[in-house]
Write a protein that holds these residues in place. Structure first.
Motif, PDB file in Angstrom:
ATOM      1  N   SER A  23       0.684  -1.314  -0.036  1.00 41.50           N
ATOM      2  CA  SER A  23       0.166  -0.071   0.044  1.00 41.50           C
ATOM      3  C   SER A  23       0.839   1.369  -0.055  1.00 41.50           C
ATOM      4  O   SER A  23       0.199   2.282  -0.363  1.00 41.50           O
ATOM      5  N   LEU A  24       2.229   1.067   0.133  1.00 44.35           N
ATOM      6  CA  LEU A  24       3.091   2.484   0.248  1.00 44.35           C
ATOM      7  C   LEU A  24       3.223   2.923  -1.245  1.00 44.35           C
ATOM      8  O   LEU A  24       3.826   3.837  -1.149  1.00 44.35           O
ATOM      9  N   ASN A  25       2.852   2.225  -2.147  1.00 44.92           N
ATOM     10  CA  ASN A  25       3.112   2.536  -3.655  1.00 44.92           C
ATOM     11  C   ASN A  25       4.513   3.142  -3.719  1.00 44.92           C
ATOM     12  O   ASN A  25       4.724   3.972  -4.500  1.00 44.92           O
ATOM     13  N   ASP A  26       5.201   2.055  -3.471  1.00 44.86           N
ATOM     14  CA  ASP A  26       6.801   2.038  -3.848  1.00 44.86           C
ATOM     15  C   ASP A  26       7.243   0.859  -4.616  1.00 44.86           C
ATOM     16  O   ASP A  26       7.148  -0.191  -4.149  1.00 44.86           O
ATOM     17  N   LYS A  27       7.772   1.069  -5.695  1.00 46.60           N
ATOM     18  CA  LYS A  27       7.917   0.046  -6.660  1.00 46.60           C
ATOM     19  C   LYS A  27       9.427  -0.617  -6.338  1.00 46.60           C
ATOM     20  O   LYS A  27       9.914  -1.579  -6.790  1.00 46.60           O
ATOM     21  N   ASN A  28      10.088   0.111  -5.259  1.00 41.66           N
ATOM     22  CA  ASN A  28      11.564  -0.338  -4.902  1.00 41.66           C
ATOM     23  C   ASN A  28      11.528  -1.225  -3.637  1.00 41.66           C
ATOM     24  O   ASN A  28      12.587  -1.476  -3.147  1.00 41.66           O
ATOM     25  N   ILE A  29      10.380  -1.767  -3.238  1.00 41.26           N
ATOM     26  CA  ILE A  29      10.422  -2.741  -2.221  1.00 41.26           C
ATOM     27  C   ILE A  29      10.240  -4.341  -2.666  1.00 41.26           C
ATOM     28  O   ILE A  29       9.631  -4.425  -3.657  1.00 41.26           O
ATOM     29  N   GLU A  30      11.291  -5.055  -2.118  1.00 40.26           N
ATOM     30  CA  GLU A  30      11.327  -6.484  -2.587  1.00 40.26           C
ATOM     31  C   GLU A  30      11.085  -7.265  -1.022  1.00 40.26           C
ATOM     32  O   GLU A  30      11.708  -6.891  -0.253  1.00 40.26           O
ATOM     33  N   VAL A  31      10.308  -8.355  -1.290  1.00 38.75           N
ATOM     34  CA  VAL A  31      10.128  -9.091  -0.256  1.00 38.75           C
ATOM     35  C   VAL A  31      10.336 -10.552  -0.507  1.00 38.75           C
ATOM     36  O   VAL A  31      10.036 -11.148  -1.446  1.00 38.75           O
ATOM     37  N   LEU A  32      11.250 -11.004   0.561  1.00 35.93           N
ATOM     38  CA  LEU A  32      11.388 -12.658   0.605  1.00 35.93           C
ATOM     39  C   LEU A  32      10.583 -13.262   1.688  1.00 35.93           C
ATOM     40  O   LEU A  32      10.828 -13.045   2.788  1.00 35.93           O
ATOM     41  N   GLY A  33       9.521 -14.148   1.473  1.00 29.54           N
ATOM     42  CA  GLY A  33       8.759 -14.677   2.547  1.00 29.54           C
ATOM     43  C   GLY A  33       9.586 -15.921   2.791  1.00 29.54           C
ATOM     44  O   GLY A  33       9.774 -16.799   1.864  1.00 29.54           O
ATOM     45  N   ILE A  34       9.490 -16.441   4.192  1.00 32.36           N
ATOM     46  CA  ILE A  34       9.964 -17.629   4.255  1.00 32.36           C
ATOM     47  C   ILE A  34       8.913 -18.431   5.325  1.00 32.36           C
ATOM     48  O   ILE A  34       8.201 -17.583   6.121  1.00 32.36           O
ATOM     49  N   SER A  35       8.736 -19.621   5.021  1.00 36.92           N
ATOM     50  CA  SER A  35       7.581 -20.407   5.847  1.00 36.92           C
ATOM     51  C   SER A  35       7.830 -21.926   5.731  1.00 36.92           C
ATOM     52  O   SER A  35       8.573 -22.215   4.776  1.00 36.92           O
ATOM     53  N   ALA A  36       7.522 -22.500   6.780  1.00 35.34           N
ATOM     54  CA  ALA A  36       7.790 -23.768   7.069  1.00 35.34           C
ATOM     55  C   ALA A  36       6.506 -24.495   6.057  1.00 35.34           C
ATOM     56  O   ALA A  36       6.804 -25.849   5.977  1.00 35.34           O
ATOM     57  N   HIS A  37       5.443 -23.846   5.824  1.00 30.51           N
ATOM     58  CA  HIS A  37       4.342 -24.426   5.164  1.00 30.51           C
ATOM     59  C   HIS A  37       4.396 -23.930   3.737  1.00 30.51           C
ATOM     60  O   HIS A  37       4.877 -22.796   3.647  1.00 30.51           O
ATOM     61  N   LYS A  38       3.639 -24.512   3.074  1.00 28.07           N
ATOM     62  CA  LYS A  38       3.235 -24.228   1.600  1.00 28.07           C
ATOM     63  C   LYS A  38       2.516 -22.821   1.513  1.00 28.07           C
ATOM     64  O   LYS A  38       1.438 -22.829   2.364  1.00 28.07           O
ATOM     65  N   LEU A  39       2.661 -21.915   0.672  1.00 29.04           N
ATOM     66  CA  LEU A  39       1.982 -20.738   0.615  1.00 29.04           C
ATOM     67  C   LEU A  39       0.843 -21.035  -0.075  1.00 29.04           C
ATOM     68  O   LEU A  39       0.826 -21.636  -1.219  1.00 29.04           O
ATOM     69  N   SER A  40      -0.446 -20.456   0.410  1.00 29.85           N
ATOM     70  CA  SER A  40      -1.588 -20.680  -0.577  1.00 29.85           C
ATOM     71  C   SER A  40      -1.322 -19.483  -1.670  1.00 29.85           C
ATOM     72  O   SER A  40      -0.762 -18.586  -1.388  1.00 29.85           O
ATOM     73  N   SER A  41      -1.870 -20.125  -2.610  1.00 28.88           N
ATOM     74  CA  SER A  41      -1.202 -19.479  -3.948  1.00 28.88           C
ATOM     75  C   SER A  41      -2.130 -17.881  -3.942  1.00 28.88           C
ATOM     76  O   SER A  41      -1.591 -16.973  -4.665  1.00 28.88           O
ATOM     77  N   ASN A  42      -3.122 -17.897  -3.464  1.00 29.45           N
ATOM     78  CA  ASN A  42      -4.131 -16.485  -3.689  1.00 29.45           C
ATOM     79  C   ASN A  42      -3.580 -15.540  -2.776  1.00 29.45           C
ATOM     80  O   ASN A  42      -3.866 -14.255  -2.852  1.00 29.45           O
ATOM     81  N   PHE A  43      -2.554 -15.777  -1.912  1.00 32.21           N
ATOM     82  CA  PHE A  43      -2.023 -14.753  -0.897  1.00 32.21           C
ATOM     83  C   PHE A  43      -1.438 -13.474  -1.519  1.00 32.21           C
ATOM     84  O   PHE A  43      -1.629 -12.500  -1.076  1.00 32.21           O
ATOM     85  N   THR A  44      -0.905 -13.581  -2.791  1.00 28.50           N
ATOM     86  CA  THR A  44      -0.078 -12.640  -3.346  1.00 28.50           C
ATOM     87  C   THR A  44      -0.791 -11.988  -4.679  1.00 28.50           C
ATOM     88  O   THR A  44      -0.115 -11.375  -5.346  1.00 28.50           O
ATOM     89  N   ASN A  45      -1.992 -12.525  -5.016  1.00 26.30           N
ATOM     90  CA  ASN A  45      -2.457 -12.320  -6.145  1.00 26.30           C
ATOM     91  C   ASN A  45      -2.710 -10.862  -6.386  1.00 26.30           C
ATOM     92  O   ASN A  45      -2.945 -10.096  -7.402  1.00 26.30           O
ATOM     93  N   ASN A  46      -3.019 -10.010  -5.190  1.00 27.61           N
ATOM     94  CA  ASN A  46      -3.580  -8.668  -5.219  1.00 27.61           C
ATOM     95  C   ASN A  46      -2.458  -7.635  -4.996  1.00 27.61           C
ATOM     96  O   ASN A  46      -2.622  -6.314  -5.069  1.00 27.61           O
ATOM     97  N   LEU A  47      -1.189  -7.988  -5.165  1.00 24.08           N
ATOM     98  CA  LEU A  47      -0.052  -7.222  -4.848  1.00 24.08           C
ATOM     99  C   LEU A  47       0.205  -6.429  -5.971  1.00 24.08           C
ATOM    100  O   LEU A  47       0.243  -7.048  -7.203  1.00 24.08           O
TER     101      LEU A  47
END
Lengths: 318, 318
Positions: A23-47
């Motif tokens: 929501s910060l509207n900044d194209k320069n942000i990169e995220v690496l997520g770590i989880s022990a569990h599989k990520l549900s696919s819909n999680f990042t659809n709206n980014l």
């Protein structure tokens, strides 16, 4: 690029933190997520703005974790992975300890030993205050801690390690004591989501329903998860390394009172019944926080009222 | 039979505890020792009364540990295994934490989950008091803890877990805060043995010697290991579950003063020189304990004077 490594990425809080970053509207942000569990696919659809990637990794696998952190080279590590249920910690204290304290220690030790230049957010819990007397409320960060559950002990151990790394090794770590957060997507094993789920299901059959509860006289400070993740972001930007910050609403509500509010929103009558299985070996009577330290450092104040939180959870679950 | 399971059996304290048990002249005592390291064969040659056996086992291998504890079915578990060097804990905080806190947690959790009827001695450390003010000395068990090293944090985490298991799960655990113990066979990485070893080696060449030291102004409460193991035995027999007991001499000595006593016994002159490598990131100025709680519960008082401890260490090392 500004790079955020987020542990516990498949969890409730992480999804809100990622949405906040987006929501910060900044194209320069990169995220690496770590989880022990599989990520549900819909999680990042709206980014829309940030670059997002995730990997599956158990934080106890320290060699793999070292590679992940070194490869990504984060500016910030937001450590949200946790065994965060007080109730479950009574059933498996050992698992609760390892998956709070040891997973944090692995991260701190990698950052220290590999000399990685980043800031870590060490997320802790208000549970470490334990049983306090009424005149100590609202709780400041300076009062004596008195943890009463395996979960609380694990969190206090994590906090002591955080302070040691920050004070003596000069690892850059900002520490929180986050109070009970609530909001859409929280698992229904947590109390408010559990009440709302039971209520919505019972409501389909009748307008007079019966809730199974633990001790509903206990008073907690519920803060909306969206306010919490904003505080996390502000602490990454403006917090002081080695300092501990309460994140809370400043308001106390008994569980009984929250049940009344849910009943009012849903326009139903709720009776309660004690379920002995939901009574814990030890429970803190009242935990209400004081956020003035966080406010003075970051200008943060909570924005979302309890009623809106409850309505949004109801909308999400309906 | 009265059955004792002793962890850390290859260590300094365990050897004295086993000798103490043997000195009781009771043919009905059986000991199973556990160590991650091979036991030196001469360790048990002089035992006359007790039945002794040992196995090699890493306490982090929980499945094997479960088999060992269940198979032996102890009346008492004396948990002496520890990463017990404050100095080394600064170099490897993660290892120090796991090999204090997590190995203890594994034992407590096996005893709880397998419902094993035994008493555990949870050995802790006076280091958890941290930096105290002069008017708090001698330290009682009730003062606020303030751990300042990775080792101290690990020990306090262990203590909090011990109390939680004792208070809420009713696991039978007696907790100690053992002050600096000294005596024959202690590794020369510990301060007093290090001073004596250096002195004996230098003495071969000259009667005026130079010792390399850390900060020798710090004051500690040194208690002889043979008094300590007697306290452990008495606590197993008479201690109260969930209670914490200081084990100490009640006397404070600066390291400088101890160096003077060593010089007097050896009839040499000792000069000291600060070795920057021996200065720690944080060190507690004064730690001196009050043992009145232990005394009132068990009638224990320390019997061995510091001078005798020093002489016995010198004899052992000569």
């Amino acid at each position: 690029m500004e790079k955020y490594l987020i542990t516990g990425i498949s969890g409730f809080v992480a999804s809100h933190f990622v949405e906040y970053l987006d929501s910060l509207n900044d194209k320069n942000i990169e995220v690496l997520g770590i989880s022990a569990h599989k990520l549900s696919s819909n999680f990042t659809n709206n980014l829309k703005n940030i670059r997002f990637n995730s990997i599956e990794l158990n934080l106890m696998e320290i060699d793999k974790l070292k590679i992940a952190i070194s490869s990504f080279s984060p500016d910030y590590i937001i450590h949200l992975a946790a065994f965060s249920s007080v109730a479950s910690s009574w059933l498996d204290p050992s698992d609760a300890f390892v998956n709070n304290t040891n997973i944090f220690l692995n991260i701190a030790e990698i950052v220290r030993s590999q000399n990685i230049k980043c800031r870590i957010l060490s997320v802790g819990s208000s549970e470490i205050y334990g049983n306090v007397s009424a005149d100590e409320v609202p709780l400041k960060e300076t009062i004596k801690t008195n943890p009463k559950s395996p979960y609380a002990i694990a969190r206090l151990s994590q906090e002591m390690l955080s302070k040691c790394y920050a004070d003596y090794y000069k690892t850059d770590i900002v520490i929180t004591r986050s109070f009970n957060h609530i909001g859409p997507r929280q698992k229904d094993s947590f109390v408010i989501s559990s009440f709302i789920k039971q209520s919505l299901e019972a409501q389909k059959l009748s307008n007079k329903i019966k809730l199974k509860t633990g001790d509903i006289s206990i008073i907690r400070d519920f803060v909306d998860v969206r306010d919490v993740v904003r505080a996390y972001y502000l602490l990454l930007k403006k917090g002081i390394s080695g300092e501990i910050y309460n994140i809370c609403s400043g308001n106390g509500n008994s569980l009984a009172n929250i049940i009344k509010q849910i009943a009012k929103i849903l326009k139903i009558e709720i009776e309660t019944e004690i379920d002995p299985l939901r009574i814990r070996p030890s429970d803190n009577k009242i935990i209400v926080g004081d956020y003035s330290k966080l406010k003075s450092q970051t200008d943060w104040t909570p924005k979302i009222e309890l009623e809106k939180s409850l309505k949004d959870i109801i909308d999400y679950m309906s």
